[in-house]
Design an enzyme around this catalytic site. Structure first.
Site, short mmCIF file in Angstrom:
data_model
loop_
_atom_site.label_atom_id
_atom_site.label_comp_id
_atom_site.label_asym_id
_atom_site.label_seq_id
_atom_site.Cartn_x
_atom_site.Cartn_y
_atom_site.Cartn_z
N GLU A 92 0.84 -1.21 0.00
CA GLU A 92 0.00 0.00 0.00
C GLU A 92 0.87 1.26 0.00
O GLU A 92 0.71 2.15 0.83
CB GLU A 92 -0.99 -0.02 1.18
CG GLU A 92 -1.98 -1.16 1.07
CD GLU A 92 -3.20 -1.06 1.98
OE1 GLU A 92 -3.26 -0.17 2.84
OE2 GLU A 92 -4.13 -1.90 1.80
N GLU A 128 -4.92 -8.71 -0.27
CA GLU A 128 -5.72 -8.38 0.91
C GLU A 128 -7.18 -8.28 0.47
O GLU A 128 -7.51 -7.46 -0.39
CB GLU A 128 -5.27 -7.07 1.56
CG GLU A 128 -3.94 -7.19 2.26
CD GLU A 128 -3.55 -5.97 3.08
OE1 GLU A 128 -4.46 -5.28 3.57
OE2 GLU A 128 -2.34 -5.73 3.21
N GLN A 171 -7.58 -11.54 7.87
CA GLN A 171 -6.31 -12.15 8.13
C GLN A 171 -6.53 -13.47 8.87
O GLN A 171 -7.59 -13.68 9.47
CB GLN A 171 -5.46 -11.23 8.96
CG GLN A 171 -5.13 -9.91 8.27
CD GLN A 171 -4.06 -9.11 9.01
OE1 GLN A 171 -3.45 -9.57 9.96
NE2 GLN A 171 -3.84 -7.89 8.56
O1 AHR Z 1 -5.29 -5.85 6.92
C1 AHR Z 1 -5.26 -4.67 7.67
C2 AHR Z 1 -4.60 -3.52 6.90
O2 AHR Z 1 -5.38 -3.19 5.80
C3 AHR Z 1 -3.25 -3.79 6.32
O3 AHR Z 1 -2.21 -3.62 7.23
C4 AHR Z 1 -3.15 -2.77 5.23
O4 AHR Z 1 -2.33 -3.19 4.17
C5 AHR Z 1 -4.60 -2.58 4.81
O5 AHR Z 1 -4.93 -1.24 4.73
#
Ligand code: AHR
Length: 496
Positions: free
Chosen positions: A174, A297, A346
């Protein structure tokens, strides 16, 4: 609802990369510490500090790949803080996530050991935002160089003689936001510079992943592809399913209203449009589709559970999450010509987790069961499927059904079907073509929520678990069955 699904088992559309079923674990909240790592001295049964209950559950998922150490954490992580004797490791502040102390007890050796124990491939994200080219270059040398060199020697001194295999390496995370607030032109140049020194040593051929766009930032995709595409193997995409209209009001993980269900499912389907549009941009620079798209993600993002640290992103997980998982995985399967990996955010105790823990207790979430049921698609051939809703269906803000199908090496067909309606069971007719002569045998499992926020808790861990599908009838190549509302099912079709 009545619907017909035509399954052309003899028409294949590419291989479903097993890495689509990948995961992501960041130094965030109780994701790593408590969720995976409890330390060797913990009363919680563990293997070299990694909790046994979680390892056992994850092995059953056949998890192909795990991304680490972040996330936003990656662009503040300095890997040398996480090697050597644990008690001597630097204690730092995790500024992104809750301002808590990070003692660095889980570092490179512990992560790569976890991957070995899970038989999955590591996907490491390097630090572009606040790290140096030298630091990134030396990390790869430390992990993968077999000869004599300062970093390989340091690794040996820390107890690891043989190099590890590390194929997947992300050059920043990001970088349009927490990874340095860069413009795409600037990042593209930085990407070109950093990746130059991420070396492939011996037969460890590094697969380099550029930081791609946030959601529908098509200019980012266009600019980074334009300026850096010859130097990358893949580019990432991040998209979270957030039912609310603002980050301040995302909506709760349970106890939500019907319209929040509908908003969630509609937004999960948006993934299809995003991949299609970003892939069209990639096609202009990469018509042969050499470069993969990695959705590293994705998943639901709700308000944190009341009373928990807002920086820990801990949320419950219900049948609604299972639907988001099932629909998203079906979308990735359909885009397997471009999507080569996806990583749910996650793994444990953070956002859309497959496992939640509380002290020594562990619970498998509905999302876990979807990944367990869908593992049959890994490395199978995507087959042609069409859903034909019969006239008279209500107009809906999203398709009520999501379907994908695959054929594995043994010739078995697997069809995953999500019924995302709140109250309509689906009377399905499957028209199975292209399997040749023989009697069809059909079986399956169904994960169903009796309530729209049905979930598993530590006291009631089996509220939402898959059950065998019953009352499947087969007449020649026609299969009939009924799928309940709010359900995710996987069917297996074989010829006897
Ligand atoms: O997954 C949580 C956060 O979301 C991560 O650290 C980031 O890459 C995204 O904005």
């Amino acid at each position: 609802m009545h619907a017909k699904v035509v399954i052309n088992a003899d028409i294949t559309r590419g291989t479903i990369n097993r890495n689509i079923y990948g995961h992501f674990s960041e130094h965030l909240g109780r994701g790593i510490y408590e969720g995976l790592w409890v330390g060797e001295d913990s009363p919680i049964p563990n293997t070299e500090g990694l909790r046994n209950d979680v390892l056992t559950a994850l092995r059953d998922l056949q998890m192909p790949v795990l991304r680490w150490p972040g996330g936003c954490f990656a662009d503040e992580y300095h890997w040398k803080d996480g090697i050597g004797p644990r008690e001597a490791r630097k204690r730092m502040v995790n500024t992104h996530w809750g301002g808590v102390v990070e003692n660095n007890h889980f570092g490179t050796h512990e992560f790569l050991r976890l991957c070995e124990l899970l038989n999955c491939e590591p996907y490491i994200c390097g630090n572009v935002g606040s790290g140096t080219v030298q630091e990134m270059s030396e990390w790869m040398e430390y992990m993968t160089f077999d000869g004599e060199s300062p970093m390989a020697d340091l690794r040996r001194r820390h107890g690891r003689t043989d190099p590890w295999k590390v194929r997947y390496f992300g050059v920043g995370n990001e970088n349009w936001g927490c990874g340095g607030n860069m413009r795409p032109e600037y990042y593209a140049d930085e990407y070109r510079r950093y990746q130059t020194y991420v070396r492939s040593f011996g037969d460890n051929r590094v697969y380099k992943v550029a930081c791609g766009p946030n959601v529908d930032d098509y200019r980012w995709m266009e600019t980074v592809m334009h300026n850096a595409h010859p130097y990358m193997d893949a580019i990432s995409l991040h998209y979270y399913t957030v039912p609310g209209d603002t980050w301040q009001h995302k909506g709760p993980a349970t106890g939500f209203a019907d319209d929040e269900w509908h908003a969630t499912i509609r937004k999960a389907w948006f993934m299809d449009e995003l991949i299609t549009n970003h892939s069209a941009i990639m096609d202009r620079y990469d018509p042969q589709r050499r470069i993969g798209m990695i959705v590293d993600e994705w998943g639901t993002w709700f308000d944190v559970e009341p009373g928990t640290n807002p920086g820990f992103l801990y949320q419950q997980n219900s049948i609604r999450d299972a639907l988001v998982a099932g629909i998203s995985l079906n979308i990735f399967n359909h885009h397997c010509e471009r999507v080569v990996m996806a990583n749910l955010a996650q793994l444990v105790n953070v956002l859309q987790s497959v496992i939640l823990t509380e002290g020594a207790r562990m619970v498998l979430t509905p999302t876990y069961h979807v990944f367990r049921m869908y593992r049959v698609h890994q490395d199978a051939q995507l087959i042609d499927t069409h859903t034909v809703p019969e006239p008279g269906n209500n107009v809906s803000p999203y398709p009520p059904l999501s379907v994908s199908g695959s054929r594995d090496d043994a010739g078995r067909i697997h069809i995953s079907v999500c019924n995302a309606t709140l109250d309509e069971s689906a009377d399905l007719i499957l028209d199975v073509r292209g399997l040749g002569a023989g009697e069809l045998q059909v079986s399956g499992e169904c994960l169903e929520g009796r309530m729209k926020d049905a979930h598993n808790s530590f006291d009631h861990p089996e509220t939402v678990v898959p059950r065998p599908l019953e009352r499947i009838t087969v007449d020649g190549t026609t299969v009939r069955l009924t799928l309940p509302a709010m359900s995710v099912s996987v069917l297996e079709v074989v010829v006897a």
